[in-house]
Design an enzyme around this catalytic site. Structure first.
Site, PDB file in Angstrom:
ATOM      1  N   CYS A   1      44.143  31.010  63.483  1.00 44.98           N
ATOM      2  CA  CYS A   1      45.034  31.498  64.536  1.00 44.98           C
ATOM      3  C   CYS A   1      45.509  30.340  65.412  1.00 44.98           C
ATOM      4  CB  CYS A   1      44.320  32.554  65.386  1.00 44.98           C
ATOM      5  SG  CYS A   1      45.346  33.233  66.699  1.00 44.98           S
TER       6      CYS A   1
ATOM      7  N   CYS B   1      45.982  31.088  69.051  1.00 46.56           N
ATOM      8  CA  CYS B   1      44.728  31.131  69.814  1.00 46.56           C
ATOM      9  C   CYS B   1      44.159  29.734  70.061  1.00 46.56           C
ATOM     10  CB  CYS B   1      43.675  31.935  69.054  1.00 46.56           C
ATOM     11  SG  CYS B   1      44.308  33.393  68.238  1.00 46.56           S
ATOM     12  N   ASP B   2      44.199  28.883  69.048  1.00 51.23           N
ATOM     13  CA  ASP B   2      43.440  27.631  69.098  1.00 51.23           C
ATOM     14  C   ASP B   2      44.281  26.361  69.152  1.00 51.23           C
ATOM     15  OD1 ASP B   2      41.110  29.140  68.977  1.00 51.23           O
ATOM     16  OD2 ASP B   2      41.101  29.165  66.798  1.00 51.23           O
TER      17      ASP B   2
END
Ligand code: FAD
Ligand code: NAP
Length: 314
Positions: free
Chosen positions: A136, A139-140
Site C-alpha cells: 500500500c 499508506c507507506d
C-alpha cells in the site's frame, strides 16, 4: 452447542466498514449483530502508523480498530467472535452459518468482508512485511522520502503506486514480468515521462534482500525471464502491486460481481443485486481502498439497510 440467532441486521466483517455500519445501525435502534471473522479489526491490524485517519495525526492501526470496536459496542452492537462459512441469500430471512455452529438469520445483511492484497508468496517477502515490504503506497509511501523503492506489477495499481511514490522517493524502479504493461495508456504515458522512474522489463523478483538488525530491506534480486541473468536492484522499500483479491467467496454465486470479483453495487448506494443485501468497503471498491472510504461506505450501508427495512417490515 449449536443455536440460532435472529437479528434485523447482520454485519459480516469487522474492519472500518463493518464497525461503522454497526455504529450507525445501533443508533438507528436496529440492534445489529456483527460477526468479526478471522481477522478481528480487519486489514489495519497488520499495519503500524496510520497517518490519514481524520482526527488523528498518527494512530496505530490496531489501536484504532480496538477503539472502533468499543465505539460500536457502546452504541449497542453485539460483536461476536465467529467466522461465517456459508450464507444463503436466496430467501428471507437470510441465513448464515458460523464456524462456531451458530446459525444467524437476518432481515438484512451488510457485507463488509474487505479485500486482501495479493502477495508474491516468497519467504523473504513474508519476513520483511512491515519492515520495507508493503502492498500500500498510499499508506507507506511517506516513509520513503528521498529513498529508493521498487514496485512490482504491470497493472493500473502498480503504475498508480509507482507514480504516487515519485512524490517521495528519489528513484522508483518498476519491475514487470513482461515487456508491456496492462495499465491504461494514459497512466503508462505518465509513467514513461517521469524522470524518477526506471522500468526493468521481463524480470521477476526472486528474493527480497535485507538486514537482520534492524530488520529492513536493502534490495531485491531479480531474474530476467528470457536470459535467466540475475540482477540486484538496491532499494529501501519493496511495494507489491500485483492485484487485490476481494473476499467475495461467500457470495460469488449469489450476487453480481465485477472487476475481478468485487461485489457490484448500484452507483451512489450500497445496494447489491439482491434486495436487502448491502455491501461496503474494500469488498466493493477496487479504486480507493482506504479506511476512511470504507468507513464512509459502512455508514451508507447502515442507512440504506435502515431505509430498506422501514419499507419492508411490518
Ligand atoms: P477489512 O479491513 O479488509 O476487513 C474485512 C473484515 O472482514 C475482517 O474483519 C475479516 O475478519 C472479515 N471477514 C472476512 N471474511 C469473513 C467471513 N467469512 N466471516 C466473517 N468475517 C469475515 N488505509 C488507510 O486509509 N490508511 C492506511 O494507512 C492504510 N494502511 C494499510 C496498511 C496495510 C498493511 C494494509 C493491508 C491496508 C492498509 N490500508 C490503509 C487499507 C485499509 O486497511 C483498508 O482499506 C480497510 O481496512 C478496508 O476496510 P474494510 O472494512 O472494507 O475491510
Ligand atoms: P491487475 O490488473 O490484475 O494487474 C496485476 C499485475 O500484476 C499484472 O500486470 C500482472 O502481470 C502482475 N502480476 C500478477 N501476479 C504476479 C506475480 N506473481 N508476479 C509478478 N507480477 C504479477 O491488478 P490491479 O492493477 O490491481 O488492477 C485490478 C483492477 O482494478 C483492474 O480492473 C484495474 O483496471 C482496476 N484498477 C483501476 C484503477 C483506475 O481506474 N485508476 C486503479 C487501480 C486498479 P501480467 O500483466 O503479466 O498479467
Amino acid at each position: 452447542m449449536s443455536e440460532t440467532r435472529h437479528t434485523r441486521v447482520l454485519i459480516i466483517g469487522s474492519g472500518p466498514a463493518g464497525y461503522t455500519a454497526a455504529v450507525y445501525a445501533s443508533r438507528a435502534m436496529l440492534s445489529p449483530i456483527l460477526v468479526q471473522g478471522i481477522q478481528p479489526g480487519g486489514q489495519l491490524t497488520i499495519t503500524t502508523e496510520v497517518e490519514n485517519w481524520p482526527g488523528d495525526t498518527e494512530v496505530q492501526g490496531p489501536d484504532l480498530m480496538v477503539r472502533m470496536q468499543a465505539h460500536a459496542e457502546a452504541m449497542g452492537a453485539e460483536v461476536i467472535s465467529d467466522h461465517i462459512q456459508s450464507l444463503d441469500l436466496s430467501k428471507r430471512p437470510f441465513t448464515a452459518h458460523g464456524d462456531s455452529g451458530t446459525t444467524y438469520t437476518a432481515d438484512a445483511v451488510i457485507l463488509a468482508t474487505g479485500a486482501q492484497a495479493k502477495w508474491m508468496g516468497l519467504p523473504s517477502e513474508e519476513k520483511f512485511k512491515g519492515f520495507g515490504v508493503s502492498a500500500c503506497a498510499t499508506c507507506d509511501g511517506f516513509f520513503y522520502r528521498g529513498r529508493e523503492v521498487v514496485v512490482i506489477g504491470g497493472g493500473n495499481t502498480a503504475v498508480e503506486e509507482a507514480l504516487f511514490l515519485t512524490n517521495f522517493a528519489s528513484k522508483v524502479t518498476l519491475i514487470h514480468r513482461r515487456d508491456s504493461l496492462r495499465a491504461e495508456k494514459i497512466l503508462q504515458d505518465r509513467l514513461f515521462k517521469n524522470p524518477k522512474v526506471e522500468i526493468l522489463w521481463d524480470h521477476v523478483v526472486e528474493e527480497v534482500l535485507g538486514n537482520e538488525q534492524p530488520l529492513g530491506v536493502t534490495g531485491v534480486r531479480a531474474r530476467n525471464v528470457a536470459t535467466g541473468a540475475e540482477t540486484v536492484v538496491p532499494c529501501d522499500g519493496f511495494f507489491v502491486a500485483i492485484g487485490h483479491a476481494p473476499a467475495s467467496e461467500l457470495v460469488k454465486d449469489q450476487l453480481e460481481l465485477h472487476n475481478g470479483g468485487y461485489v457490484k453495487v448500484k452507483p451512489g448506494t450500497t445496494e447489491t443485486s439482491t434486495p436487502g443485501v448491502f455491501a461496503a468497503g474494500d469488498l466493493t471498491d477496487h479504486v480507493y481502498r482506504q479506511a476512511v472510504t470504507s468507513a464512509g461506505m459502512g455508514c451508507m450501508a447502515a442507512l440504506d439497510a435502515e431505509r430498506w427495512l422501514a419499507g419492508h417490515e411490518g
